[in-house]
Design an enzyme around this catalytic site. Structure first.
Site, PDB file in Angstrom:
ATOM      1  N   GLU A   1       3.191  -4.828  12.460  1.00  0.00           N
ATOM      2  CA  GLU A   1       2.464  -3.633  12.052  1.00  0.00           C
ATOM      3  C   GLU A   1       1.396  -4.035  11.322  1.00  0.00           C
ATOM      4  O   GLU A   1       1.419  -4.246  10.127  1.00  0.00           O
ATOM      5  CB  GLU A   1       3.369  -2.499  11.316  1.00  0.00           C
TER       6      GLU A   1
ATOM      7  N   ASN B   1       0.641  -1.309   0.054  1.00  0.00           N
ATOM      8  CA  ASN B   1       0.064   0.151   0.180  1.00  0.00           C
ATOM      9  C   ASN B   1       0.829   1.165  -0.012  1.00  0.00           C
ATOM     10  O   ASN B   1       0.355   2.338  -0.398  1.00  0.00           O
ATOM     11  CB  ASN B   1      -1.108   0.132   1.100  1.00  0.00           C
TER      12      ASN B   1
ATOM     13  N   CYS C   1      -3.691   1.573   6.586  1.00  0.00           N
ATOM     14  CA  CYS C   1      -4.031   0.964   7.821  1.00  0.00           C
ATOM     15  C   CYS C   1      -4.676   2.042   8.898  1.00  0.00           C
ATOM     16  O   CYS C   1      -5.439   1.595   9.653  1.00  0.00           O
ATOM     17  CB  CYS C   1      -2.694   0.559   8.294  1.00  0.00           C
TER      18      CYS C   1
HETATM   19  P1  NAP Z   1      -0.265  -9.208   3.743  1.00  0.00           P
HETATM   20  O1  NAP Z   1      -1.258 -10.165   2.820  1.00  0.00           O
HETATM   21  O2  NAP Z   1      -0.394  -9.721   5.183  1.00  0.00           O
HETATM   22  O3  NAP Z   1       1.029  -9.080   3.013  1.00  0.00           O
HETATM   23  C1  NAP Z   1       2.211  -8.340   3.812  1.00  0.00           C
HETATM   24  C2  NAP Z   1       3.319  -9.012   3.501  1.00  0.00           C
HETATM   25  O4  NAP Z   1       3.462 -10.457   4.144  1.00  0.00           O
HETATM   26  C3  NAP Z   1       3.490  -9.321   1.858  1.00  0.00           C
HETATM   27  O5  NAP Z   1       4.979  -9.169   1.827  1.00  0.00           O
HETATM   28  C4  NAP Z   1       3.152 -10.558   1.768  1.00  0.00           C
HETATM   29  O6  NAP Z   1       3.651 -11.373   0.539  1.00  0.00           O
HETATM   30  C5  NAP Z   1       3.624 -11.384   2.913  1.00  0.00           C
HETATM   31  N1  NAP Z   1       2.741 -12.424   3.727  1.00  0.00           N
HETATM   32  C6  NAP Z   1       1.627 -12.720   3.661  1.00  0.00           C
HETATM   33  N2  NAP Z   1       1.086 -13.805   4.218  1.00  0.00           N
HETATM   34  C7  NAP Z   1       2.367 -14.428   4.313  1.00  0.00           C
HETATM   35  C8  NAP Z   1       2.623 -15.776   4.655  1.00  0.00           C
HETATM   36  N3  NAP Z   1       1.494 -16.683   5.256  1.00  0.00           N
HETATM   37  N4  NAP Z   1       3.950 -16.246   4.931  1.00  0.00           N
HETATM   38  C9  NAP Z   1       4.854 -15.261   4.619  1.00  0.00           C
HETATM   39  N5  NAP Z   1       4.582 -13.808   4.016  1.00  0.00           N
HETATM   40  C10 NAP Z   1       3.474 -13.552   4.069  1.00  0.00           C
HETATM   41  O7  NAP Z   1      -1.045  -7.897   3.502  1.00  0.00           O
HETATM   42  P2  NAP Z   1      -1.593  -7.113   2.670  1.00  0.00           P
HETATM   43  O8  NAP Z   1      -2.904  -7.354   2.495  1.00  0.00           O
HETATM   44  O9  NAP Z   1      -0.825  -7.122   1.516  1.00  0.00           O
HETATM   45  O10 NAP Z   1      -1.805  -5.636   3.593  1.00  0.00           O
HETATM   46  C11 NAP Z   1      -2.777  -4.795   3.703  1.00  0.00           C
HETATM   47  C12 NAP Z   1      -2.628  -5.145   5.290  1.00  0.00           C
HETATM   48  O11 NAP Z   1      -1.497  -4.139   5.850  1.00  0.00           O
HETATM   49  C13 NAP Z   1      -3.976  -4.223   5.862  1.00  0.00           C
HETATM   50  O12 NAP Z   1      -4.345  -5.071   7.086  1.00  0.00           O
HETATM   51  C14 NAP Z   1      -3.246  -2.858   6.529  1.00  0.00           C
HETATM   52  O13 NAP Z   1      -3.889  -2.307   7.237  1.00  0.00           O
HETATM   53  C15 NAP Z   1      -2.084  -3.380   6.799  1.00  0.00           C
HETATM   54  N6  NAP Z   1      -1.103  -2.347   7.094  1.00  0.00           N
HETATM   55  C16 NAP Z   1      -0.508  -2.083   8.239  1.00  0.00           C
HETATM   56  C17 NAP Z   1       0.512  -0.948   8.602  1.00  0.00           C
HETATM   57  C18 NAP Z   1       0.893  -0.820  10.040  1.00  0.00           C
HETATM   58  O14 NAP Z   1       1.843   0.187   9.833  1.00  0.00           O
HETATM   59  N7  NAP Z   1       0.376  -1.298  11.098  1.00  0.00           N
HETATM   60  C19 NAP Z   1       0.841  -0.229   7.423  1.00  0.00           C
HETATM   61  C20 NAP Z   1       0.287  -0.625   6.152  1.00  0.00           C
HETATM   62  C21 NAP Z   1      -0.509  -1.592   5.953  1.00  0.00           C
HETATM   63  P3  NAP Z   1       2.849 -11.521  -0.457  1.00  0.00           P
HETATM   64  O15 NAP Z   1       2.163 -10.250  -1.269  1.00  0.00           O
HETATM   65  O16 NAP Z   1       3.654 -12.456  -1.638  1.00  0.00           O
HETATM   66  O17 NAP Z   1       1.350 -12.485  -0.109  1.00  0.00           O
END
Ligand code: NAP
Length: 458
Positions: free
Chosen positions: A229, A132, A263
């Site tokens: 995060e 994002n 987020c």
């Molecule tokens: P995501 O699916 O959890 O992916 C984040 C990272 O983790 C990606 O590099 C992803 O790789 C990897 N990943 C996901 N599942 C994994 C697993 N089972 N094993 C190993 N690696 C894994 O998150 P998203 O949907 O892309 O991002 C949106 C989320 O991020 C929202 O919930 C948002 O609120 C949160 N966010 C939080 C913050 C904060 O600072 N708290 C900031 C920004 C976003 P792949 O893409 O290859 O699956």
């Protein structure tokens, strides 16, 4: 996990594809980064501070290229991409300026001897980042760890591989030593193996609860320190004495910046009864004024979502919310485009038993609640599995501070929407994760606080 590929969510063009890293490439990356950590252990942070300044300069120099690839890969409007590059350059400057002083030994008052603790690097950090904010999420981990002396391996989201490659190229072009930041394209299984490697000393993940739980479990199993995060369902509390100009300004981007994929976006608008109709009217005016189009076109104000899959997931969530009793106050008209546009929508009447009540809606969906008073607003804000950010809008600052202190959350902005800057700690509580990024707190995430006590001197 999908393949690492660049697909423009406005045109659906698949314009680049990347192979997974081989096991040999991963081994080389870990060895190189570990060797750099061993070298950095004997160097002061002042040299890295100069390089970090260069990285900031290089980011500014390559702003257009960096902004364009982010917009082409995940669809955010180009002006927001440019703003992200500026923010990241300022974060690098912040750590270049302040980092070396923050790493000075900390004296401890003790009767037992002259005591202090050193703040030392621990080793290679594995960073898993989301799409994002393709640059910002990486810089939040890289810049502080670079100053500390912890090299970083990057596993970026599968849909922003071109951004990941350009970030590492910029860092290299700025003169950072080989191994400072290495981008990999690992499978989840390879990521597990990396985390288990004894040369990896920490894991930083920003992403969803699902991804966070999986990676944190693996880090825990291997006794690796981690920061998580994760998602948010931020309360945006509007009290009855809000300044109308502040309200208007805050609502103008609260739910639509980055197509609502932030987020800390204001996902739950909790509004005092006397302001409820005004907020709905203003929010509708903001949503209705948006102009969908090519995010590379500076006139576009409504960006597509990052992928067709994300649009589909959000559509299903909204349908379930409506089936569960939510009312649609406003929905943006049909958008004639093959892009992954989600029609911004305002929902009301979301009860506690609605599936939407405790879910994160990652897109331009505003859920608006009406409350009787401040107490009800605080109770509703806290009735959530998440606790990342929040806002309180009131013209009485003491009152707003008092409300802020009662919210179970990691961050509260008074009279504004979400914000981020090098000196401000970023992170949450509950299912929004643990640990902080940015600021001095974030820099200490993977530092060894090494106690030294001299028993002969008091
Ligand atoms: P995501 O699916 O959890 O992916 C984040 C990272 O983790 C990606 O590099 C992803 O790789 C990897 N990943 C996901 N599942 C994994 C697993 N089972 N094993 C190993 N690696 C894994 O998150 P998203 O949907 O892309 O991002 C949106 C989320 O991020 C929202 O919930 C948002 O609120 C949160 N966010 C939080 C913050 C904060 O600072 N708290 C900031 C920004 C976003 P792949 O893409 O290859 O699956």
């Amino acid at each position: 996990m999908a393949k690492y590929q660049s697909i423009n969510p406005f045109t659906n063009e698949n314009f680049a594809n990347y192979e997974n890293s081989t096991n040999a490439q991963i081994e080389d990356a870990i060895s190189l980064a570990h060797a750099l950590y061993q070298k950095w252990r004997h160097e002061s942070p002042s040299g890295r501070s100069k390089t970090l300044r260069q990285i900031a300069a290089e980011l500014r120099q390559q702003k257009e290229e960096m902004a364009e690839i982010m917009t082409r890969e995940m669809g955010k409007v180009i002006e927001e991409s440019r703003g992200e590059v500026d923010l990241c350059a300022s974060i690098c400057d912040y750590y270049a300026d302040k980092g070396p002083d923050m790493l000075k030994p900390q004296p401890i008052d003790s009767q037992l001897g002259k005591a202090y603790y050193l703040k030392q690097a621990t080793g290679v950090i594995m960073a898993c980042e989301p799409w994002n904010f393709p640059l910002y999420q990486v810089i939040r981990v890289f810049a502080p760890n670079f100053i500390v002396g912890n090299p970083v391996l990057l596993k970026h989201a599968h849909n922003v591989p071109g951004s990941a490659e350009l970030i590492t190229k910029i860092v290299k072009q700025a003169g950072a030593p080989e191994g400072s930041l290495i981008n990999l394209f690992p499978t989840y299984d390879q990521l597990d193996t990396i985390i288990a490697d004894s040369r990896i000393q920490g894991v930083a993940l920003t992403g969803s609860e699902r991804g966070g739980a999986s990676v944190a479990e693996n880090a825990g199993k291997n006794l690796k320190k981690s920061t998580m995060e994760l998602g948010g369902n931020d309360a945006f509390i509007i009290l009855d004495d809000v300044d109308p100009a502040v309200l208007k300004q805050a609502l103008s981007s609260a739910r639509t910046y980055n197509a609502g994929q932030v987020c800390t976006s204001s996902k739950r608008m909790i509004v005092a009864k006397s302001k409820y109709q005004e907020v709905l009217k203003e929010l509708k005016a903001v949503f209705a004024s948006l102009k969908p189009g090519d995010p590379l076109d500076p006139k576009t104000t409504l960006a597509p979502m990052n992928s067709a899959g994300a649009k589909e997931k959000l559509t299903q969530q909204v349908q379930a919310a409506i089936a569960g009793g939510a009312k649609v106050f406003y929905e943006y008209p049909e958008i004639d485009s093959a892009g992954a546009f989600f029609r911004p929508i305002i929902l009301t009447n979301v009860d506690r038993d609605n599936p939407a009540f405790d879910q994160e809606f990652f897109g331009p969906v505003a859920i608006v609640y009406e409350v009787e008073d401040e107490e009800e607003a605080i109770a509703l804000a806290n009735d959530s599995s998440y606790g990342l950010g929040s806002s309180v809008l009131s013209s009485d600052i003491e009152r707003a501070r008092n409300v802020a202190a009662q919210i179970e959350t990691g961050m509260t902005v008074i009279n504004g929407t979400w914000i981020s800057s090098g000196e401000l700690p970023f992170g949450g509580v509950k299912k929004s994760g643990y640990g902080r990024e940015l600021s001095e707190l974030g820099m200490m995430a993977f530092v060894n606080e090494h106690l030294v006590i001299d028993m002969q001197s008091k």
